[in-house]
Structures are given as structure tokens and as C-alpha cells.
Scaffold this active site. Sequence first.
Site, PDB file in Angstrom:
ATOM      1  N   SER A 121      18.585  50.558  58.606  1.00 28.87           N
ATOM      2  CA  SER A 121      17.792  51.209  59.649  1.00 28.87           C
ATOM      3  C   SER A 121      18.387  52.560  60.000  1.00 28.87           C
ATOM      4  O   SER A 121      19.450  52.947  59.517  1.00 28.87           O
ATOM      5  CB  SER A 121      17.756  50.340  60.900  1.00 28.87           C
ATOM      6  OG  SER A 121      18.973  50.512  61.618  1.00 28.87           O
ATOM      7  N   LYS A 122      17.683  53.220  60.859  1.00 29.97           N
ATOM      8  CA  LYS A 122      18.073  54.532  61.377  1.00 29.97           C
ATOM      9  C   LYS A 122      19.525  54.536  61.855  1.00 29.97           C
ATOM     10  O   LYS A 122      20.216  55.543  61.762  1.00 29.97           O
ATOM     11  CB  LYS A 122      17.114  54.833  62.541  1.00 29.97           C
ATOM     12  CG  LYS A 122      17.144  56.224  63.068  1.00 29.97           C
ATOM     13  CD  LYS A 122      16.504  57.203  62.131  1.00 29.97           C
ATOM     14  CE  LYS A 122      17.001  58.600  62.442  1.00 29.97           C
ATOM     15  NZ  LYS A 122      16.933  59.513  61.334  1.00 29.97           N
ATOM     16  N   ARG A 123      19.977  53.412  62.378  1.00 24.61           N
ATOM     17  CA  ARG A 123      21.349  53.355  62.890  1.00 24.61           C
ATOM     18  C   ARG A 123      22.386  53.515  61.774  1.00 24.61           C
ATOM     19  O   ARG A 123      23.522  53.876  62.013  1.00 24.61           O
ATOM     20  CB  ARG A 123      21.587  52.032  63.628  1.00 24.61           C
ATOM     21  CG  ARG A 123      21.329  52.148  65.117  1.00 24.61           C
ATOM     22  CD  ARG A 123      21.288  50.786  65.762  1.00 24.61           C
ATOM     23  NE  ARG A 123      20.023  50.121  65.450  1.00 24.61           N
ATOM     24  CZ  ARG A 123      19.894  48.863  65.099  1.00 24.61           C
ATOM     25  NH1 ARG A 123      20.956  48.096  64.972  1.00 24.61           N
ATOM     26  NH2 ARG A 123      18.708  48.342  64.849  1.00 24.61           N
TER      27      ARG A 123
ATOM     28  N   GLY B 105      22.079  55.554  59.247  1.00 19.91           N
ATOM     29  CA  GLY B 105      22.029  56.895  58.646  1.00 19.91           C
ATOM     30  C   GLY B 105      20.566  57.266  58.492  1.00 19.91           C
ATOM     31  O   GLY B 105      19.691  56.598  59.027  1.00 19.91           O
TER      32      GLY B 105
ATOM     33  N   ASP C 118      13.628  62.793  57.184  1.00 17.30           N
ATOM     34  CA  ASP C 118      15.034  63.162  57.426  1.00 17.30           C
ATOM     35  C   ASP C 118      15.621  63.803  56.178  1.00 17.30           C
ATOM     36  O   ASP C 118      16.367  64.777  56.252  1.00 17.30           O
ATOM     37  CB  ASP C 118      15.887  61.923  57.738  1.00 17.30           C
ATOM     38  CG  ASP C 118      15.453  61.225  59.010  1.00 17.30           C
ATOM     39  OD1 ASP C 118      14.855  61.882  59.869  1.00 17.30           O
ATOM     40  OD2 ASP C 118      15.714  60.004  59.126  1.00 17.30           O
TER      41      ASP C 118
END
Length: 435
Positions: A207-209, A211, A217
Site C-alpha cells: 500500500s501507499k504506506r 512507498g 506517483d
Amino acid sequence: MKVRTRFAPSPTGNVHIGNMRAAIYNWLYARHHGGEFLLRVEDTDRERSTPEAIQTLLEAMKWLKLDVDGEHLYQSTRMEAHLAAAEMLLEKGHAYKEDKGGLGQGECVIFKMPGKDISFDDGIKGTLTKAAENMQDFVIVRSNGTPVFHLANVLDDIEQRVTHVIRGDDHVENTFRHIALYEALGAPVPQFAHLPMIVNHQGKPYSKRDGDAFVGDFRDKGFLPEALFNYLALLGWSPGDDREIMSVQEMIEAFDLDRCQSSPAQVDLKKLTWMNGEYMLKLPVEEFSALCFAELDKAGINAEPEYAEKVFALVRERVKIVADIAPMIAYFFSDDYDYDEKAVSKKLQKEGVADILKQVRALLAELPVFDEASTSKALHDFVEQSGLGFGAVMPPVRIAVSGTQSGPDLFPILAVLGREKVLARIDRTVERFLA
Ligand code: GLU
């Protein structure tokens, strides 16, 4: 039968790389088999599926060059057909109405499971079976009259004549229900293939957490679409040999579901960055320059073209991602560059360094010609005659002219900067840190 695959995302404003990998696999599978790759936008959640969210999705696909065959199908336009099918299922006795929970909020339509075990041969996971007693009837039209995902998804796959459904394995459980729906609707069941999750280094869903997780992005950081495509294609699939950098054509030729792995695929951003560097190296010089100029522009750096081209050539082989470019070369374009603190305290602020820099400055000032070869010879001779060693001489010079310990070879840097700048930078560094 012609292969028809599809990508069926629910737009949310961001496109997770896991979803995009599913799109890539569907695309590669269709292209490999000379079939068609379709797009269906599952936009029934009107709050999330805004026009901007759909735009983001289409741009991400375009950026990765995932061309779609035929018209895009927007699921929200198909409500009438979905409801008509629900009526048909009611008439045929495959569904019934119920006031769920007896709350008086109206009746929903519930699909009646056939009461038998359901099996299917998954293209990646092999044969999967679920026992009748573990499957319950389920809602296909809510009491507010809107069709539920399962019904819409299956009906639209029938409408689009999809032959192969390649999607994330979070849908495996749904598939048993979907097969029951296909059968009740009298439609041929497509071949299913469920891709394993992509996970972080702890094996949890990536997930986004962990990276960067969204296609946007990577685009914003200056990853090349070809590199991200190649990386995602290999995230759970391999061509069966040790090839890693592959052209799209090579991937199309080699792609098949039986070489897709059934265990989770771990995201490794370092590997992606390496791969991007390989793709950067393959760019024609003019394209690389254009990217560099654009990055300088974004950073507000005004560059004289001829000088800038020389700088670009120096870092050509070191740039891994486009976003690295401006920070990597900023010192060539401004005398007001930052000094790396650690470099200054470890290599510069030391006994004798001021003296060394002054001697080097004097040597460089006197050179009849100031270029890569002459500066190299002068400094090498100095190292030898002084008996000081390279480690005592080169790092302080490098830090003095660039503020950092890392970068391309020192002598080309000196040559590109030119005598005037080099001398002025040595003077300024001595004054600032060693006076
Ligand atoms: N909209 C669903 C998703 O994004 C579709 C799944 C599918 O059938 O591919 O998870």
C-alpha cells in the site's frame, strides 16, 4: 474463438500498481493471442467514480500505452439491462424477493445458489472448489433498486463477450457466485485466472504506506512508462528464462498464464529503480537532453544549452530516475550550491586541507590549458610529489567545487565547470570553512 480480455477497474482517483498489473496481464494476453483487450469502467459508485477519477484512469492507461479495442463500456449506463436480467432470474426461479432484515425498507432481489458444489479451473491457481453448504444466496439488487457488483460484473462480461477474466485474487470467492450466475443466465463461463496479491517485504498487501503505490506517483517522479510496464509485467510472471529487460514485443511473444506465479509477488522499488536506469540508458541522447532541460526548467534553473549538454553527458550513466536529475546537477548551474554537511566535517574541516586546496588552486591557475587531461595530470603529479595520497587531495577538491562527495569523475567536472568557476569555488570554500 477469439480471445477477449478486459480491464474492469472501479475508478477511485488513483490507480494502484496492482490494478495496473492486472490491466497489463490482460493486455499482454490479448495481444499474445491476437485477441482484443477491452475496457469496462465499473463506475456505479457515483461518489468515487467522478469524471476526474475516470480521467486519471484513462491517462494512466495511455501513459503505459495500453491501447483498448472498441468502445469503452461504462457500467453505469447498463442499469436497465442489469435490472431486466434480475427480473428474468426472478421469473425463472433463480432469484427471489425478500425484505432483508424485515426492516420495511423494501424488498431486495436475492440470487438462489444452485445447491451444488462449484468448481473451476483457474488459469493460475489450478482447480478451485467450494462446497454447496459453504455458499449462501446473495443479494443482486438492493432494496433501493440498484444492482449489486456481482450481477453487473457478470452481465457486462457477457455483454462484452469476454473469454478470459484475469483479475486479482481478492475476487476468487466472488468467482464461485459468478459461475452460478453465468449458469443461471445460460451464458458460457469464461476462463478465470486470479493473480496473486502484490505485497510489501512483510508479505502484507502493498500500500501507499510502503512507498509509491499509484501509477501517477511513478509518473510524477519521472519513471519511464516502459520501465514501469516491464517491472509490473515481471511482478508475478516470468518468461521462463533469465531475461529481465524486455521490449513490449518480447513480452507479448513470451506472455502466457502458465508462467504466472501463484504465490504473492513482492514489490521491490530498488529493482524498479535499477530497471528504470537501464531504460534511461537506452534513451536517445536528444530525448535524455529534453528530459534534463525539462527538469532544470521545473527546478527554476536557467541553463545555457551548450554548457548544459556537457553537464548532461557527465551524468548520463548515473541517472536512475528523472527526478534525480536536477538535484544531481544543480551545482553546475549555480555557485550557491549546498554543501553536504557530513562531507564537510569529515573530509574538509581537517588539518592541512586549507593548505592542500591552496596549493591545488595555484597549480590549476597556472595550467596553460585547462581541460580534463591537464587537470588530471596536474593533480596526479601533485599527489605523487606531495606524498599525500589521493584520499587527502581529491575529496576536498571535489567537495570544494560541487559541495558533495559523490558524482561523476572529478576531472570532467573540473573541465566542464571551467577554470574560472573552479578557482572561485576553491577560494570560497576555503574562506567559508577553513579560514
Ligand atoms: N471493479 C472490480 C475491481 O476493480 C472488477 C474486478 C474484475 O472483475 O476484474 O476489483
